[in-house]
Design an enzyme around this catalytic site. Structure first.
Site, PDB file in Angstrom:
ATOM      1  N   GLN A 123     -42.332  68.677 -17.345  1.00 52.81           N
ATOM      2  CA  GLN A 123     -42.040  68.913 -15.931  1.00 52.81           C
ATOM      3  C   GLN A 123     -43.272  69.313 -15.121  1.00 52.81           C
ATOM      4  OE1 GLN A 123     -38.403  71.431 -17.100  1.00 52.81           O
ATOM      5  NE2 GLN A 123     -37.729  70.496 -15.206  1.00 52.81           N
ATOM      6  N   HIS A 149     -40.519  55.628 -16.631  1.00 55.81           N
ATOM      7  CA  HIS A 149     -41.137  54.347 -16.285  1.00 55.81           C
ATOM      8  C   HIS A 149     -40.122  53.203 -16.299  1.00 55.81           C
ATOM      9  CE1 HIS A 149     -45.218  56.199 -17.570  1.00 55.81           C
ATOM     10  NE2 HIS A 149     -44.985  56.370 -16.284  1.00 55.81           N
ATOM     11  N   ASP A 161     -45.851  61.378 -14.487  1.00 54.63           N
ATOM     12  CA  ASP A 161     -47.236  61.015 -14.821  1.00 54.63           C
ATOM     13  C   ASP A 161     -48.236  62.105 -14.427  1.00 54.63           C
ATOM     14  OD1 ASP A 161     -46.061  58.651 -15.520  1.00 54.63           O
ATOM     15  OD2 ASP A 161     -47.136  57.401 -14.066  1.00 54.63           O
ATOM     16  N   ARG A 191     -43.059  81.779 -20.017  1.00 53.84           N
ATOM     17  CA  ARG A 191     -42.440  80.840 -20.951  1.00 53.84           C
ATOM     18  C   ARG A 191     -42.862  79.419 -20.590  1.00 53.84           C
ATOM     19  NH1 ARG A 191     -36.591  78.290 -20.905  1.00 53.84           N
ATOM     20  NH2 ARG A 191     -36.734  77.187 -22.871  1.00 53.84           N
ATOM     21  N   HIS A 222     -38.823  71.158 -25.543  1.00 56.10           N
ATOM     22  CA  HIS A 222     -38.114  71.115 -24.264  1.00 56.10           C
ATOM     23  C   HIS A 222     -37.966  69.643 -23.858  1.00 56.10           C
ATOM     24  CE1 HIS A 222     -37.058  73.814 -20.640  1.00 56.10           C
ATOM     25  NE2 HIS A 222     -36.667  72.597 -20.311  1.00 56.10           N
ATOM     26  N   ASN A 252     -34.914  74.116 -26.571  1.00 51.75           N
ATOM     27  CA  ASN A 252     -34.322  74.420 -25.283  1.00 51.75           C
ATOM     28  C   ASN A 252     -33.033  73.621 -25.104  1.00 51.75           C
ATOM     29  OD1 ASN A 252     -34.460  75.537 -22.459  1.00 51.75           O
ATOM     30  ND2 ASN A 252     -34.327  73.341 -22.009  1.00 51.75           N
ATOM     31  N   GLU A 253     -31.945  74.318 -24.888  1.00 54.25           N
ATOM     32  CA  GLU A 253     -30.674  73.703 -24.511  1.00 54.25           C
ATOM     33  C   GLU A 253     -30.299  72.475 -25.341  1.00 54.25           C
ATOM     34  OE1 GLU A 253     -30.533  73.041 -20.287  1.00 54.25           O
ATOM     35  OE2 GLU A 253     -30.825  75.143 -19.824  1.00 54.25           O
ATOM     36  N   ASN A 272     -29.923  80.502 -21.037  1.00 55.81           N
ATOM     37  CA  ASN A 272     -30.189  79.868 -19.742  1.00 55.81           C
ATOM     38  C   ASN A 272     -28.870  79.823 -18.982  1.00 55.81           C
ATOM     39  OD1 ASN A 272     -32.658  79.384 -20.913  1.00 55.81           O
ATOM     40  ND2 ASN A 272     -32.515  77.154 -20.856  1.00 55.81           N
ATOM     41  N   TYR A 291     -27.035  79.156 -15.135  1.00 52.76           N
ATOM     42  CA  TYR A 291     -27.160  78.727 -13.745  1.00 52.76           C
ATOM     43  C   TYR A 291     -25.900  78.986 -12.931  1.00 52.76           C
ATOM     44  CZ  TYR A 291     -31.721  76.864 -14.734  1.00 52.76           C
ATOM     45  OH  TYR A 291     -33.035  76.779 -15.072  1.00 52.76           O
ATOM     46  N   GLU A 311     -33.841  81.431 -18.696  1.00 52.26           N
ATOM     47  CA  GLU A 311     -33.843  80.677 -17.439  1.00 52.26           C
ATOM     48  C   GLU A 311     -32.714  81.152 -16.542  1.00 52.26           C
ATOM     49  OE1 GLU A 311     -33.688  76.359 -17.542  1.00 52.26           O
ATOM     50  OE2 GLU A 311     -35.112  76.319 -19.199  1.00 52.26           O
TER      51      GLU A 311
HETATM   52  C1  GBH Z   1     -32.344  73.590 -17.322  1.00 51.18           C
HETATM   53  O1  GBH Z   1     -31.265  72.790 -17.696  1.00 51.18           O
HETATM   54  C2  GBH Z   1     -33.583  73.037 -17.966  1.00 51.18           C
HETATM   55  O2  GBH Z   1     -33.900  73.757 -19.134  1.00 51.18           O
HETATM   56  C3  GBH Z   1     -34.761  72.936 -17.058  1.00 51.18           C
HETATM   57  O3  GBH Z   1     -35.703  72.104 -17.639  1.00 51.18           O
HETATM   58  C4  GBH Z   1     -34.312  72.476 -15.694  1.00 51.18           C
HETATM   59  O4  GBH Z   1     -35.384  72.189 -14.859  1.00 51.18           O
HETATM   60  C5  GBH Z   1     -33.440  73.560 -15.120  1.00 51.18           C
HETATM   61  O5  GBH Z   1     -32.346  73.807 -15.955  1.00 51.18           O
HETATM   62  C6  GBH Z   1     -32.904  73.259 -13.733  1.00 51.18           C
HETATM   63  O6  GBH Z   1     -32.024  72.198 -13.749  1.00 51.18           O
HETATM   64  O7  GBH Z   1     -23.745  67.787 -14.282  1.00 51.18           O
HETATM   65  O8  GBH Z   1     -23.424  69.213 -12.363  1.00 51.18           O
HETATM   66  O9  GBH Z   1     -24.515  70.091 -14.318  1.00 51.18           O
HETATM   67  C7  GBH Z   1     -30.775  71.905 -16.761  1.00 51.18           C
HETATM   68  C8  GBH Z   1     -29.535  71.210 -17.218  1.00 51.18           C
HETATM   69  C9  GBH Z   1     -28.406  69.167 -16.851  1.00 51.18           C
HETATM   70  C10 GBH Z   1     -28.486  70.834 -15.144  1.00 51.18           C
HETATM   71  C11 GBH Z   1     -27.990  68.166 -15.828  1.00 51.18           C
HETATM   72  C12 GBH Z   1     -28.080  69.817 -14.132  1.00 51.18           C
HETATM   73  C13 GBH Z   1     -26.819  67.822 -13.801  1.00 51.18           C
HETATM   74  C14 GBH Z   1     -25.834  68.355 -12.800  1.00 51.18           C
HETATM   75  N1  GBH Z   1     -29.185  70.219 -16.240  1.00 51.18           N
HETATM   76  N2  GBH Z   1     -27.260  68.809 -14.748  1.00 51.18           N
HETATM   77  S1  GBH Z   1     -24.292  68.893 -13.488  1.00 51.18           S
END
Ligand code: GBH
Length: 490
Positions: free
Chosen positions: A20, A40, A52, A77, A122, A166-167, A313, A315, A386
Site C-alpha cells: 500500500q 495491472h 507501482d 506497524r 499483508h 494480517n486478516e 483490526n 472498523y 488497526e
Molecule cells: C484492513 O482490512 C486492511 O488490513 C488494510 O490493509 C486496509 O487498508 C484497511 O483495512 C482499510 O480498509 O465489503 O463493505 O466490508 C480491510 C478489509 C475488505 C474492508 C474489503 C473493506 C470492502 C467493503 N476490507 N472491504 S465491505
C-alpha cells in the site's frame, strides 16, 4: 482532565502495509507480488490505478519515520514485502537490496525511539508462489515457515514484535472465493466452494509453523513476541428472534472464531459450532466430507497457544439476520450462503468518509468485541493493530470526521480497559499516511497524513487528526477535538 484515560505504558501506534505504501514495484531486484499482477489487470482497481509508486516509501521512508517521530508514537506497524527480499518466494534467491531496505527502516525507527512491529504477510504473496497455487497449495506452510525464519534471523536482533498474518479472513474470502473477485489473486473461475476454507486452513498452519520456529529458534536469544492480526465486525443480531440471535453468534464464530478459536481457546481447533454447521451444510450438498478441513491432533496442539498477543483490526459493526439462501437468491455471495445469514448496516449508523465509504461510526461494537475476546479467550493481551476511517480524495486536511471516529473509538477502548477490565495493551491507527486502498485504489484514503498522489515527489502533509492524535499520545488520554471552522465539510 479527560474522562477517557489510558493506563501507564499504554502503547500508541500507526500502521501501514508494504504493497500500500512502498511503490518501487520492480526496482532493485524485487520480485512480482500478486497485487502487482492484479492491479495491472484492467478492470480490477476502481480508479484504474496501481501500486507501482503508491507513497514511494521505498525511497521516502525517512519522511515516514520523521512523521512518526513528530507524533510521538511508541510503535510503528509495517509489513515486509515477501517478494522484495525473496523475489521467487523461497530462499533460493535472496535480494540483498531488499533486505538492506528493511534494515535501514528498522534502524531509522529505533534511532527515533520507535519500536518496529513487523507484519510478515499483508497480502502481497510472491507471484511465483501463486503460480504454484498460492495459499491453496499445502506446500505453502513450508514456504511461509522458511520466509519467516529468514526474517527472524535477519531482522530479529533489532525488531522484537512480529505479526505473522494480517486478516486471514479477508485473504481467504476476498482473494479465494469464486464469486468475490475484489482482491488478488481473485477472479479464478476454477475456484470451488472449498477454496476459502482451504486457504484459511493453510494460513493457520503457516502461522503456527512460524510461531513455533520463533519460539524454538529465536525467542530465548531475541526476546521478542509473536502474534497474529485478526479482523472482526461486531455482529449485532437484527432482532430478538432466536434465529437471528443464533445467526449473529454463528457469524462471529465464522469470522473471528474461525481463526481465533484454534489459537486462543482452551480446547483449540475450529469452533464446534462452525464444524457442525459446515458438516451439516456439506452433507446437504451431497458431499462425502465437510468443506471445512480437519486438523490432526498434532496440528491442534501446535496451533493452541501459538500467539503472545491478540492483534485486533476493528472498523465497524454489522447487523446480522438469519437467512436461508437458495441458488436463485439474487445478490447472495458464497460467504453469506455458507453462513446462512445476511449482514447489513443499520441506516441510522453515521456514515464516515463520503458516499462511497463502507465505514460507519459504531464504536460500541469495538467495546463489545473487546469484551467478547476477554470472555472467550481468557483475557489474552490484546493489541489493536488497526482502527481508522477514510476520507475521499481531495477532501482537504481538516478531517473532523476522522477525529470524531478515532476519538469515539478511543473512548470505547478506554471504557473497555477501565470499566470492563479488558487487557488492551495498545492502539494503532490505520493509517500513518494516505495509501493504495487495494481494489479501491486511491478513492478512499485512510491517512492521518495526506499524500499528494498527483505530485511525483509524493509530499506528505499532516491532516488535523495528526496533531490531535499527537496530543492524545502526550496526554495518554482522549483530548478534546478542535472546533470545526465554518467552511469545513469533511
Ligand atoms: C484492513 O482490512 C486492511 O488490513 C488494510 O490493509 C486496509 O487498508 C484497511 O483495512 C482499510 O480498509 O465489503 O463493505 O466490508 C480491510 C478489509 C475488505 C474492508 C474489503 C473493506 C470492502 C467493503 N476490507 N472491504 S465491505
Amino acid at each position: 482532565m479527560s474522562d477517557f484515560t489510558f493506563p501507564k505504558g499504554f502503547i500508541w501506534s500507526c500502521a501501514t502495509a508494504s504493497a500500500q505504501i512502498e511503490g518501487a514495484w520492480n526496482e532493485d531486484g524485487k520480485g512480482l507480488s500478486i497485487w502487482d499482477t492484479y492491479c495491472h489487470t484492467p478492470g480490477k482497481i476502481v480508479d484504474g490505478s496501481t501500486c507501482d509508486v503508491a507513497c514511494d516509501s521505498y525511497h521516502l521512508y525517512e519522511e515516514d519515520v520523521a512523521l512518526l517521530k513528530g507524533l510521538g508514537v511508541q510503535q510503528y506497524r509495517f509489513s515486509i514485502a515477501w517478494a522484495r527480499i525473496l523475489p521467487t518466494g523461497t530462499v533460493d534467491v535472496v535480494n540483498q537490496k531488499g533486505v538492506d531496505y528493511y534494515h535501514k527502516l528498522i534502524d531509522a525507527l529505533i534511532a527515533s525511539g520507535i519500536e518496529p512491529v513487523i507484519t510478515l504477510y499483508h497480502w502481497d504473496l510472491p507471484q511465483s508462489l501463486q503460480d504454484l497455487g498460492g495459499w491453496l497449495n499445502r506446500q505453502i506452510v513450508d514456504w511461509f515457515a522458511e520466509y519467516a525464519r529468514f526474517c527472524f534471523k535477519n531482522f530479529g536482533t533489532t525488531a522484537k514484535i512480529w505479526i505473522t498474518l494480517n486478516e486471514p479472513w479477508v485473504a481467504s474470502w476476498y482473494g479465494y472465493a469464486g464469486d468475490a473477485k475484489s482482491h488478488a489473486p481473485g477472479g479464478f473461475q476454477q475456484h470451488t466452494p472449498w477454496a476459502p476454507y482451504l486457504c484459511a486452513h493453510h494460513m493457520l498452519l503457516s502461522h503456527a509453523a512460524a510461531y513455533r520456529i520463533y519460539e524454538r529458534e529465536f525467542k530465548n536469544e531475541q526476546n521478542g513476541k509473536c502474534g497474529i492480526s485478526l479482523n472482526c465486525h461486531w455482529k449485532e443480531p437484527a432482532t430478538s428472534d432466536p434465529d437471528d440471535q443464533a445467526a449473529a453468534r454463528r457469524a462471529f464464530e465464522m469470522q473471528l472464531g474461525w481463526f481465533a478459536n484454534a489459537i486462543f481457546s482452551k480446547e483449540g481447533d475450529y469452533p464446534l459450532l462452525m464444524r457442525e454447521h459446515m458438516a451439516e451444510l456439506s452433507k446437504q450438498e451431497g458431499r462425502a466430507t465437510s468443506r471445512l478441513p480437519k486438523f490432526t491432533q498434532q496440528e491442534i496442539q501446535s496451533l493452541k497457544g501459538s500467539a503472545d498477543f491478540f492483534g485486533l483490526n476493528y472498523y465497524m459493526a454489522h447487523m446480522v439476520k438469519s437467512q436461508k439462501w437458495s441458488e436463485s437468491t439474487p445478490n447472495s455471495c458464497q460467504r453469506l450462503r455458507d453462513g446462512g445469514y445476511v449482514e447489513f448496516f443499520d441506516p441510522h449508523w453515521e456514515q464516515i468518509g463520503g458516499k462511497q465509504s463502507w465505514i460507519r461510526n459504531t464504536p460500541w461494537g469495538l467495546r463489545n468485541v473487546l469484551n467478547f475476546v476477554k470472555n472467550e479467550y481468557n483475557n489474552v493481551p490484546l493489541l489493536i493493530t488497526e482502527n481508522g476511517c477514510c476520507n475521499e480524495r481531495y477532501d482537504g486536511l481538516e478531517d473532523h470526521q476522522r477525529i470524531k471516529y478515532v476519538g469515539d473509538h478511543l473512548k470505547a477502548v478506554s471504557q473497555a480497559i477501565n470499566t470492563d477490565g479488558c487487557n488492551v495493551i495498545g492502539y494503532t491507527v490505520w493509517s500513518l499516511v494516505d495509501n493504495f486502498e487495494w481494489a479501491e485504489g486511491y478513492t478512499l484514503l485512510f491517512g492521518i497524513h495526506s499524500v499528494d498522489f498527483d505530485d511525483p515527489k509524493r509530499p506528505r502533509r499532516p491532516k488535523l487528526s495528526a496533531s490531535w492524535y499527537k496530543q492524545c499520545i502526550e496526554a495518554n488520554a482522549v483530548v478534546e477535538a478542535p472546533q470545526a471552522s465554518p467552511k469545513t465539510h469533511v
